[in-house]
Motif scaffolding. Structure first.
Motif, PDB file in Angstrom:
ATOM      1  N   SER A  58       0.815  -1.215   0.000  1.00  0.00           N
ATOM      2  CA  SER A  58       0.000   0.000   0.000  1.00  0.00           C
ATOM      3  C   SER A  58       0.847   1.262   0.000  1.00  0.00           C
ATOM      4  CB  SER A  58      -0.939   0.005   1.208  1.00  0.00           C
ATOM      5  OG  SER A  58      -0.195   0.103   2.404  1.00  0.00           O
ATOM      6  N   LEU A  67       1.449  -9.131  10.049  1.00  0.00           N
ATOM      7  CA  LEU A  67       0.336  -8.180  10.013  1.00  0.00           C
ATOM      8  C   LEU A  67       0.981  -6.824  10.239  1.00  0.00           C
ATOM      9  CD1 LEU A  67      -2.434  -6.977  10.558  1.00  0.00           C
ATOM     10  CD2 LEU A  67      -2.517  -8.243  12.691  1.00  0.00           C
ATOM     11  N   LEU A  78       1.156  -2.916  10.880  1.00  0.00           N
ATOM     12  CA  LEU A  78       0.467  -1.729  11.390  1.00  0.00           C
ATOM     13  C   LEU A  78       1.280  -0.515  10.960  1.00  0.00           C
ATOM     14  CD1 LEU A  78      -0.242  -2.891  15.078  1.00  0.00           C
ATOM     15  CD2 LEU A  78      -1.653  -3.222  13.038  1.00  0.00           C
ATOM     16  N   ILE A  79       0.694   0.294  10.117  1.00  0.00           N
ATOM     17  CA  ILE A  79       1.425   1.418   9.531  1.00  0.00           C
ATOM     18  C   ILE A  79       0.830   2.722  10.026  1.00  0.00           C
ATOM     19  CG2 ILE A  79       2.119   2.481   7.365  1.00  0.00           C
ATOM     20  CD1 ILE A  79       1.392  -0.263   6.014  1.00  0.00           C
ATOM     21  N   CYS A  80       1.609   3.491  10.746  1.00  0.00           N
ATOM     22  CA  CYS A  80       1.092   4.751  11.284  1.00  0.00           C
ATOM     23  C   CYS A  80       1.064   5.813  10.190  1.00  0.00           C
ATOM     24  CB  CYS A  80       1.927   5.239  12.464  1.00  0.00           C
ATOM     25  SG  CYS A  80       1.267   6.785  13.147  1.00  0.00           S
ATOM     26  N   ILE A 137      -1.463  -8.486   4.783  1.00  0.00           N
ATOM     27  CA  ILE A 137      -2.418  -7.750   5.617  1.00  0.00           C
ATOM     28  C   ILE A 137      -1.777  -6.443   6.048  1.00  0.00           C
ATOM     29  CG2 ILE A 137      -3.858  -7.823   7.673  1.00  0.00           C
ATOM     30  CD1 ILE A 137      -3.705 -10.813   7.649  1.00  0.00           C
ATOM     31  N   GLU A 138      -2.352  -5.344   5.622  1.00  0.00           N
ATOM     32  CA  GLU A 138      -1.801  -4.042   5.968  1.00  0.00           C
ATOM     33  C   GLU A 138      -2.891  -3.183   6.588  1.00  0.00           C
ATOM     34  OE1 GLU A 138       0.448  -2.323   2.748  1.00  0.00           O
ATOM     35  OE2 GLU A 138       1.217  -4.285   2.148  1.00  0.00           O
ATOM     36  N   VAL A 139      -2.555  -2.587   7.702  1.00  0.00           N
ATOM     37  CA  VAL A 139      -3.504  -1.775   8.449  1.00  0.00           C
ATOM     38  C   VAL A 139      -2.945  -0.361   8.585  1.00  0.00           C
ATOM     39  CG1 VAL A 139      -4.674  -1.497  10.652  1.00  0.00           C
ATOM     40  CG2 VAL A 139      -4.275  -3.789   9.739  1.00  0.00           C
ATOM     41  N   ARG A 140      -3.762   0.610   8.252  1.00  0.00           N
ATOM     42  CA  ARG A 140      -3.346   2.002   8.416  1.00  0.00           C
ATOM     43  C   ARG A 140      -4.092   2.594   9.595  1.00  0.00           C
ATOM     44  NH1 ARG A 140      -1.061   3.306   3.286  1.00  0.00           N
ATOM     45  NH2 ARG A 140      -0.453   5.192   4.394  1.00  0.00           N
ATOM     46  N   GLY A 141      -3.454   3.528  10.275  1.00  0.00           N
ATOM     47  CA  GLY A 141      -4.119   4.161  11.404  1.00  0.00           C
ATOM     48  C   GLY A 141      -3.128   4.980  12.196  1.00  0.00           C
ATOM     49  N   LEU A 142      -3.335   5.047  13.505  1.00  0.00           N
ATOM     50  CA  LEU A 142      -2.441   5.834  14.350  1.00  0.00           C
ATOM     51  C   LEU A 142      -1.838   4.953  15.425  1.00  0.00           C
ATOM     52  CD1 LEU A 142      -4.423   9.165  14.913  1.00  0.00           C
ATOM     53  CD2 LEU A 142      -2.505   8.739  13.360  1.00  0.00           C
ATOM     54  N   SER A 144      -4.760   2.369  16.667  1.00  0.00           N
ATOM     55  CA  SER A 144      -6.172   2.509  16.285  1.00  0.00           C
ATOM     56  C   SER A 144      -6.290   2.443  14.764  1.00  0.00           C
ATOM     57  CB  SER A 144      -6.741   3.817  16.809  1.00  0.00           C
ATOM     58  OG  SER A 144      -6.081   4.915  16.245  1.00  0.00           O
ATOM     59  N   ASP A 154      -6.411  -3.549   4.707  1.00  0.00           N
ATOM     60  CA  ASP A 154      -6.345  -4.141   3.385  1.00  0.00           C
ATOM     61  C   ASP A 154      -5.834  -5.567   3.541  1.00  0.00           C
ATOM     62  OD1 ASP A 154      -6.338  -4.206   0.506  1.00  0.00           O
ATOM     63  OD2 ASP A 154      -4.156  -4.019   0.594  1.00  0.00           O
TER      64      ASP A 154
END
Ligand SMILES: [Zn+2]
Ligand SMILES: [Zn+2]
Ligand SMILES: [Zn+2]
Ligand SMILES: [Zn+2]
Lengths: 157, 157
Positions: A84, A101, A103-105, A139-144, B133, B138
């Motif tokens: 991403s 997994l 977690l991308i800030c 699996i990529e997660v965006r957030g803070l 959070s 994705d």
DNA sequence: CCAAAGACGTTATGTTATAACATCTAATGC
DNA sequence: GCATTAGATGTTATAACATAACGTCTTTGG
């Protein structure tokens, strides 16, 4: 404590070299340099940013120089590509192959790699339920991240 | 039965237009054309392939033409981007916002979008456990679909 | 030494995506 | 109606990401 990071870096690079040797491959200078940059980075790094760093010491380096090293590292499990972001990160635990997994800030760009086998299992189960056999997953997660969510201003880009 | 697909397509486009209207936005001709191409595609489509199709009817179309339409569709939830392929697919159920799980066949390139709220919940739980959070997620899985796994040769590219 | 394989150098090109600014169109308020 | 304005599109150029192709060098094993 001034050189704690350097020490960790050397340790990680040694472990990576041994991991490659175990696979019948070599962590060459170029590959080591790219991996060192990824390990030292706070977040992920883009290919052309890596190239710019490499060129400081090796001015003739070209895109294939860094893409070849990245391909090697990703294939060997030493690094991961963040699809991403078109960016790369060092793997946090290459000696134990896993389904990471990420977690991308969105604010400080730090990346945390987690491993959750139950999550991966559930994923495979869902896929199997549709007759699909899984070869690879991303699996990529965006957030803070915690710091950024708590209003910390130090990590901003 | 010859026009079943066409009928479904018109139905889907109408529903999409209504969905946009409900959001105070418009499914303009260009957006509709891109969405129609995505809905009609067997698998995903790349931006420049969409552009080539659009140019058959609108020869002056340029990259921004299709990227603007894609941005709109993705933001509206009518389409998704497959980050691992730099390609796009129509959403299978845009009226019920979800966290899709994309099964991408490496052989026939067909894409199946699943929704598993428990998987998404587990993901959010893992993230929360690290103080993270979640804003967006994705999940992309590569492998072989049922047909391709069973040795079917009709779906090959 | 010789052959083969792997790694690297080098040039060029292919592919994906956006910046920037002009123009057009539709909705709003008067 | 008519000006205002926000949204959408036209158009040109360029940025950002990635690989093809081919030549050379080095290592390694016979
Ligand atoms: Zn990893
Ligand atoms: Zn952060
Ligand atoms: Zn969807
Ligand atoms: Zn298939």
């Amino acid at each position: 404590m001034k050189h704690a990071h350097t020490h960790d870096l050397e340790h990680d690079l040694l472990a990576a070299a041994q991991w490659c040797a175990k696979r019948g491959e070599k962590l060459t200078d170029q590959r080591r340099e790219v991996l060192a940059l990824l390990l030292s980075a706070q977040g992920s790094m883009k290919a052309y940013d890596l190239l710019a760093e490499i060129q400081k010491q090796r001015p003739t380096a070209a895109p294939p120089t860094v893409y070849r090293a990245l391909d090697f590292l990703v294939t060997a499990g030493l690094a991961h590509k963040l699809e991403s972001k078109n960016a790369f990160v060092a793997c946090c635990d290459f000696e134990h192959p896993h389904h990471g997994l990420m977690l991308i800030c969105d604010r400080c760009h730090k990346v945390t790699e987690l491993s959750d086998e139950r999550l991966a299992a559930r994923l495979a189960e869902d896929a199997a339920g549709h007759g699909f056999s899984v070869a690879a997953q991303d699996i990529e997660v965006r957030g803070l991240c915690r710091n950024c969510r708590d209003g910390d201003t130090k990590g901003a880009a």
